[in-house]
Motif scaffolding. Structure first.
Motif, PDB file in Angstrom:
ATOM      1  N   LEU A 102       0.833  -1.208   0.000  1.00  0.00           N
ATOM      2  CA  LEU A 102       0.000   0.000   0.000  1.00  0.00           C
ATOM      3  C   LEU A 102       0.866   1.255   0.000  1.00  0.00           C
ATOM      4  CD1 LEU A 102      -2.564  -1.226   2.656  1.00  0.00           C
ATOM      5  CD2 LEU A 102      -2.688  -1.432   0.171  1.00  0.00           C
TER       6      LEU A 102
ATOM      7  N   ARG B 280      -8.962  11.153  -5.417  1.00  0.00           N
ATOM      8  CA  ARG B 280      -9.511  12.034  -6.455  1.00  0.00           C
ATOM      9  C   ARG B 280     -10.596  11.340  -7.280  1.00  0.00           C
ATOM     10  NH1 ARG B 280      -3.420  13.031  -8.363  1.00  0.00           N
ATOM     11  NH2 ARG B 280      -2.916  14.921  -7.222  1.00  0.00           N
TER      12      ARG B 280
ATOM     13  N   ARG C  44      -9.520   8.493   2.128  1.00  0.00           N
ATOM     14  CA  ARG C  44     -10.320   9.479   2.868  1.00  0.00           C
ATOM     15  C   ARG C  44     -11.476  10.029   2.023  1.00  0.00           C
ATOM     16  NH1 ARG C  44      -5.053   9.561   4.346  1.00  0.00           N
ATOM     17  NH2 ARG C  44      -4.441  10.355   6.386  1.00  0.00           N
TER      18      ARG C  44
ATOM     19  N   ARG D 225     -10.585  15.931   3.839  1.00  0.00           N
ATOM     20  CA  ARG D 225      -9.850  14.656   3.751  1.00  0.00           C
ATOM     21  C   ARG D 225      -9.225  14.287   5.103  1.00  0.00           C
ATOM     22  NH1 ARG D 225      -8.234  12.748  -1.085  1.00  0.00           N
ATOM     23  NH2 ARG D 225      -6.146  12.297  -0.353  1.00  0.00           N
TER      24      ARG D 225
ATOM     25  N   THR E 292      -4.511  14.478   7.850  1.00  0.00           N
ATOM     26  CA  THR E 292      -5.023  14.650   6.493  1.00  0.00           C
ATOM     27  C   THR E 292      -3.895  14.395   5.507  1.00  0.00           C
ATOM     28  OG1 THR E 292      -6.256  16.120   5.013  1.00  0.00           O
ATOM     29  CG2 THR E 292      -4.523  17.134   6.329  1.00  0.00           C
ATOM     30  N   GLN E 293      -4.285  14.177   4.273  1.00  0.00           N
ATOM     31  CA  GLN E 293      -3.312  13.924   3.212  1.00  0.00           C
ATOM     32  C   GLN E 293      -3.575  14.916   2.087  1.00  0.00           C
ATOM     33  OE1 GLN E 293      -3.474  10.257   0.749  1.00  0.00           O
ATOM     34  NE2 GLN E 293      -1.651   9.673   1.871  1.00  0.00           N
TER      35      GLN E 293
ATOM     36  N   PRO F 294      -2.654  15.901  -1.712  1.00  0.00           N
ATOM     37  CA  PRO F 294      -1.964  15.450  -2.929  1.00  0.00           C
ATOM     38  C   PRO F 294      -1.156  16.593  -3.545  1.00  0.00           C
ATOM     39  CG  PRO F 294      -4.371  15.277  -3.139  1.00  0.00           C
ATOM     40  CD  PRO F 294      -4.092  16.037  -1.904  1.00  0.00           C
ATOM     41  N   ILE F 295       0.061  16.284  -3.917  1.00  0.00           N
ATOM     42  CA  ILE F 295       0.886  17.243  -4.658  1.00  0.00           C
ATOM     43  C   ILE F 295       1.360  16.499  -5.895  1.00  0.00           C
ATOM     44  CG2 ILE F 295       2.910  18.767  -4.576  1.00  0.00           C
ATOM     45  CD1 ILE F 295       2.730  18.604  -1.505  1.00  0.00           C
ATOM     46  N   GLY F 296       0.611  16.605  -6.963  1.00  0.00           N
ATOM     47  CA  GLY F 296       0.884  15.755  -8.125  1.00  0.00           C
ATOM     48  C   GLY F 296       0.669  14.313  -7.715  1.00  0.00           C
ATOM     49  N   SER F 297       1.651  13.467  -7.964  1.00  0.00           N
ATOM     50  CA  SER F 297       1.535  12.073  -7.525  1.00  0.00           C
ATOM     51  C   SER F 297       2.117  11.884  -6.123  1.00  0.00           C
ATOM     52  CB  SER F 297       2.239  11.156  -8.519  1.00  0.00           C
ATOM     53  OG  SER F 297       3.597  11.545  -8.633  1.00  0.00           O
ATOM     54  N   ALA F 298       2.675  12.940  -5.551  1.00  0.00           N
ATOM     55  CA  ALA F 298       3.226  12.852  -4.189  1.00  0.00           C
ATOM     56  C   ALA F 298       2.110  13.049  -3.167  1.00  0.00           C
ATOM     57  CB  ALA F 298       4.317  13.902  -3.998  1.00  0.00           C
ATOM     58  N   ALA F 299       2.392  12.660  -1.940  1.00  0.00           N
ATOM     59  CA  ALA F 299       1.387  12.780  -0.876  1.00  0.00           C
ATOM     60  C   ALA F 299       2.024  13.426   0.347  1.00  0.00           C
ATOM     61  CB  ALA F 299       0.836  11.404  -0.522  1.00  0.00           C
TER      62      ALA F 299
ATOM     63  N   THR G 125       1.415  14.260   4.139  1.00  0.00           N
ATOM     64  CA  THR G 125       0.554  13.897   5.263  1.00  0.00           C
ATOM     65  C   THR G 125       0.849  14.801   6.454  1.00  0.00           C
ATOM     66  OG1 THR G 125       0.567  11.598   4.519  1.00  0.00           O
ATOM     67  CG2 THR G 125      -0.187  11.989   6.755  1.00  0.00           C
TER      68      THR G 125
ATOM     69  N   TYR H 205       5.629  11.768   0.907  1.00  0.00           N
ATOM     70  CA  TYR H 205       5.958  10.584   0.113  1.00  0.00           C
ATOM     71  C   TYR H 205       6.083  11.001  -1.340  1.00  0.00           C
ATOM     72  CZ  TYR H 205       5.501   6.224  -2.430  1.00  0.00           C
ATOM     73  OH  TYR H 205       5.715   5.179  -3.298  1.00  0.00           O
TER      74      TYR H 205
ATOM     75  N   PRO I 238       6.794   9.291  -5.034  1.00  0.00           N
ATOM     76  CA  PRO I 238       7.058   8.068  -5.793  1.00  0.00           C
ATOM     77  C   PRO I 238       8.175   8.300  -6.799  1.00  0.00           C
ATOM     78  CG  PRO I 238       5.021   9.105  -6.543  1.00  0.00           C
ATOM     79  CD  PRO I 238       5.527   9.931  -5.399  1.00  0.00           C
TER      80      PRO I 238
ATOM     81  N   PHE J 168       3.374   0.915   3.043  1.00  0.00           N
ATOM     82  CA  PHE J 168       4.693   1.483   2.777  1.00  0.00           C
ATOM     83  C   PHE J 168       5.284   1.935   4.087  1.00  0.00           C
ATOM     84  CE2 PHE J 168       7.410   5.171   2.313  1.00  0.00           C
ATOM     85  CZ  PHE J 168       8.329   4.728   1.396  1.00  0.00           C
TER      86      PHE J 168
END
Lengths: 296, 379
Positions: A59, A69, A92, B98, B148-149, B151-156, B158, B220, B222, B379
Motif C-alpha cells: 500500500l 480524487r 479518505r 480529507r 489529512t493527506q 496530494p501534490i501531483g503524484s506525491a502525498a 501527510t 511521500y 514516488p 509502505f
C-alpha cells in the motif's frame, strides 16, 4: 438576455460533461473495460501496473492520492484484492462509489467446507480469476456500467451502447479463439497457480495439477519430483504459467520432461503489446495453441 | 419423547442469530513470537547457554463499525503479563478536508517505524533510541489523532497531530521498574544496555503527567510505479510532571526508501534520528534540562520470495545522562516457512557502550507465527 440564457443552457451541460469521470481499478483489465464502456467520459487508472501478482500489493501513499480524487473504484472482489479496502479507507474519499466487478459472475470452485490456511490461499467465495474468461466480460461490464451510471446517470444510454458494442466485439473474437483451441479440447495441462478454471471451462482445457502444492505456496522439491513423474507419463501436454512468477523451476521441469512451457501474461499490460483485453486473450490463445501443436 | 415446539423455536432463533452474528464478527488474528538465544552478557546467570523464551503473543481484533469507520483492539502478552496494548476507533472517510480521526489508545505516528508492532521488524527488537526516548515498546498513549493527506501531483503530503494523555512520559519509568524486577530472572538479559541508560528512578516515581502534543509531517514521493521514498519530521511536547512543571520535548526526522520491482525482490532503506530534551528535578535545585539523542538505520533486502537479509546500526544516549551512550549493530536474515504466516529470523548483534565493560554479543533465533486473515503491507 434570452439569448444568453439559451446559450448557457446549451453550453452548460456540455461543460459539465467535459469534466471526466475518474475511475480507479485494482487491475488493468478492469481499467480497459471501464475505458471501453465510458469512452471519452472517463479517465481510468489501475493500481496494479505491468507484470504483477494481484494477490499481494503493497500500500503506497500514492495509491491513496489516486483514489482520493476518484469518483468510482472497481474491485476484483471475491477477497482477491483485500488490499483494495485499505487503499479505499486510506483515500479518505467519502464520496467514492465502490463496485465489485465479480458481482454478476458465476463463481467456480466455491469451497463447500471450512476454509483455513492449511489449504493455502483458498478464497472462501470461490476462485477469483474470472477475468481470464472472455465470456464473463458481459457480467463484469454490467457491474461497472451500474457504477458509472450511479456517478453519471445522464450518460447511461452512451455507456449502455458502448458496453453492448464492446461485448459484441469480444464475443466475435471469442469465437475465433474457441475455434483455434477447439482441436485441443480435453487436453491436459498443469499450471503454476490456480488461475485458470474459468479459462479452462470456456476453452475445454483440463488443468490437472499445479506447480504450487497449495494455492500461494511455492513449489517444494517433493512436489516437483511428483510432478516430474506425472509429466513423464505423457498425458500432460503443456505447463501453463502466469508471467509474474519466476520461471526457473518451470523451465527446469520443462527441460527435464520435454513438456513445453507456456508462459503467458494474465493481466493487461503484463507483456509488450498486450494493451487491452482483446490483445491479452489473443496472446494467451496464440501461445497455448502454438505450444499444443496447433500453431494456428 | 414429546415434541417441544417452544424449545425448538428458541433453538432456531438462537441459531439464526448466531449465523447472522458471524457476518458482523470482527477479524481475529493471533501472533506469537518464540525465541531461542545465546547471550554473552556477563550479568546473565545463563551467560553463553542456550535459552528459550516466549517473547510475546498478541491478539488482534478489528472490524468496521459502519461504512466509514472501524475499530481495532490489540491485547498483548509479554513477560508474563497481559496488557491492552491498543484500543482505538478510526473515522476513515467522510470527514471534511480529507481528514481522518482516531481516538483511543494507539501507537503514535512519531516516525514511520513506531506505527509497526515489533514483531514486524526484520531486526527483531524495538530500536534502542525508541526504548530510551519513546518507551520500552515505543510511543503508545491514549489520545486523539487528526490527520489529512494533501496530494501534490503524484506525491502525498501527510499532516498529523495528536493530543495525548501523557502516559508516554512515564513509560520509561515503568520500563525501569519492570526491568529491575525481572533482571534477576534473566528476562532482560538480552538487553543489558537498557539498564545502563536509565537512572534517577526516584524522580520519576513522583511524576504526574499532563497532556502532550505531537505533530508529524510526512512527504511521500514516488520514484516509480513500485518505488518511492518518504521523509518525515516529528515533534512532541509534553509535561511529565505537573507538580514541578517538568517538560519533555522530542524532535525527530526519518527517511524511508523502498523499491519492490516484483514479488521476489525488494529493498528497504530506513532510518530515524530523535533528539530529546527533558527537565530534571532535584529538591531545592532549579530544573535542569538534559539533551539526549540517538538514531537507528537499517537496510533490508529481499532476494527471493521467502528470503531476506540486512544490517542494522543503532546508537542512543541515556535520556537522563547523555554521557552514557550505547551502540548496537547487527546482521539479520529471515525465511518464510511456506508463507509469510510463519517466519524464522536470525539476528547476530554486538552491543557496546559506556556502561559495559566489554562488548556483548548475542545470537537470537525468532519464530513468528500469525493466525488469521492476511493483512496488507503498508509502505
Amino acid at each position: 438576455m434570452k439569448k444568453l440564457l439559451a446559450l448557457a443552457a446549451l453550453i452548460g451541460p456540455s461543460l459539465l460533461a467535459a469534466e471526466p469521470l475518474r475511475v480507479v481499478t485494482s487491475i488493468p483489465d478492469h481499467a480497459a473495460l471501464v475505458r471501453a464502456i465510458g469512452g471519452g467520459e472517463v479517465e481510468t487508472e489501475s493500481i496494479i501496473k505491468g507484470n504483477r501478482d494481484v494477490h499481494a500489493v503493497e500500500l503506497l501513499p500514492s495509491f491513496m492520492v489516486k483514489v482520493g480524487r476518484a469518483d468510482l473504484y472497481v474491485k476484483v472482489g471475491m477477497d482477491l484484492d483485500l488490499w483494495a479496502q485499505s487503499i479505499i479507507d486510506g483515500s479518505r474519499n467519502g464520496k467514492l462509489i465502490v463496485v465489485d466487478a465479480s458481482a454478476g459472475v458465476e463463481k467456480l470452485e466455491v469451497p463447500t467446507f471450512k476454509v483455513d490456511a492449511s489449504y493455502g490461499d483458498l478464497h472462501i467465495y470461490g476462485n477469483p480469476h474470472y477475468w481470464l474468461d472472455p465470456g464473463t466480460i458481459r457480467a463484469q461490464g454490467e457491474a461497472i456500467f451500474a457504477g458509472l451510471v450511479r456517478v453519471r446517470p445522464a450518460s447511461a444510454a452512451t455507456f449502455r451502447a458502448n458496453l453492448d458494442a464492446y461485448v459484441q466485439k469480444v464475443d466475435a473474437a471469442l469465437k475465433g479463439w474457441q475455434a483455434r483451441l477447439a482441436p485441443f479440447a480435453g487436453t491436459q495441462v498443469i499450471s503454476f497457480h490456480t488461475s485458470w478454471p474459468y479459462f479452462a471451462q470456456r476453452f475445454g482445457i483440463q488443468v490437472v495439477d499445479f506447480m504450487e502444492p497449495k494455492p500461494g505456496v511455492s513449489p517444494t522439491p517433493t512436489h516437483i519430483a511428483a510432478l516430474t513423474e506425472r509429466l513423464k507419463g505423457g498425458q500432460v501436454k503443456a505447463i501453463l504459467m502466469e508471467s509474474y512468477f519466476d520461471d526457473r523451476v518451470p523451465q527446469m521441469l520443462s527441460r527435464t520432461t520435454g513438456v513445453p512451457l507456456v508462459k503467458v501474461p494474465v493481466l493487461v499490460g503484463a507483456a509488450p503489446g498486450v494493451d487491452d483485453q482483446l490483445a491479452l486473450f489473443e496472446a494467451i490463445t496464440t501461445s497455448l495453441a502454438t505450444a499444443l501443436g496447433g500453431g494456428h | 419423547m414429546r415434541p417441544r415446539p417452544l424449545l425448538t423455536a428458541f433453538a432456531v432463533v438462537l441459531a439464526t442469530g448466531w449465523v447472522s452474528a458471524q457476518g458482523i464478527n470482527p477479524d481475529i488474528s493471533v501472533i506469537g513470537d518464540v525465541r531461542a538465544f545465546v547471550t554473552g552478557d556477563p550479568n546473565d546467570s545463563k551467560k553463553d547457554e542456550l535459552q528459550l523464551d516466549l517473547h510475546g503473543a498478541e491478539l488482534a481484533l478489528g472490524g468496521y463499525l459502519n461504512p466509514f469507520a472501524r475499530a481495532d483492539v490489540y491485547i498483548g502478552y509479554h513477560d508474563d503479563e497481559i496488557e491492552l496494548e491498543e484500543a482505538y476507533a478510526t473515522i476513515l472517510r467522510g470527514l471534511p478536508g480529507r481528514l481522518q480521526l482516531k481516538a483511543g489508545k494507539y501507537r503514535v505516528d512519531f516516525g514511520k517505524l513506531n506505527l509497526l508492532h515489533p514483531h514486524a521488524y526484520s531486526f527483531l527488537d524495538t530500536p534502542l533510541v525508541h526504548q530510551v526516548l519513546l518507551g520500552e515498546e515505543g510511543l503508545i498513549d491514549i489520545g486523539v489523532n487528526l490527520n489529512t493527506q494533501i496530494p501534490i501531483g503524484s506525491a502525498a503530503l501527510t499532516l498529523s497531530g495528536n493530543v495525548l494523555k501523557g502516559d508516554f512520559s512515564t513509560s520509561q519509568h515503568h520500563a525501569d521498574e519492570d526491568e529491575h524486577a525481572h533482571a534477576a530472572a534473566g528476562l532482560w538479559a538480552r538487553q543489558p544496555f537498557v539498564r545502563s541508560l536509565h537512572d534517577d528512578i526516584e524522580i520519576e516515581e513522583e511524576a504526574e503527567p499532563g497532556l502532550g502534543y505531537s505533530e508529524r509531517l510526512g512527504l511521500y514521493i514516488p520514484t516509480g510505479d513500485y518505488a518511492g521514498f518518504e521523509v518525515g519530521l516529528n515533534a512532541l511536547q509534553g509535561t511529565f510532571d505537573r507538580g514541578t512543571g517538568r517538560q519533555v520535548r522530542l524532535l525527530g526526522a526519518d527517511l524511508k526508501y523502498r523499491w519492490a520491482p516484483d514479488k521476489y525482490h525488494s529493498l528497504t532503506v530506513q532510518g530515524e534520528w530523535i533528539r530529546s530534551e527533558r527537565d530534571l528535578w532535584t529538591p531545592d535545585e532549579p530544573l535542569e534540562r538534559t539533551t539526549a539523542s540517538g538514531f537507528y538505520a537499517f537496510i533490508d533486502y529481499r532476494f527471493a520470495q521467502r528470503w531476506n537479509t540486512g544490517v542494522v546500526a543503532e546508537r542512543a544516549e541515556g535520556a537522563y545522562d547523555p554521557s552514557v551512550t550505547t551502540e548496537r549493530a547487527g546482521v539479520f536474515g529471515g525465511f518464510q516457512l511456506m508463507e509469510e504466516t510463519t517466519m524464522l529470523r536470525l539476528l547476530l548483534r554486538r552491543t557496546d557502550g559506556d556502561a559495559l565493560e566489554k562488548p556483548v554479543d548475542e545470537a537470537i533465533l525468532q519464530l513468528v507465527f500469525s493466525l488469521g486473515p492476511h493483512k496488507a503491507h503498508w509502505f
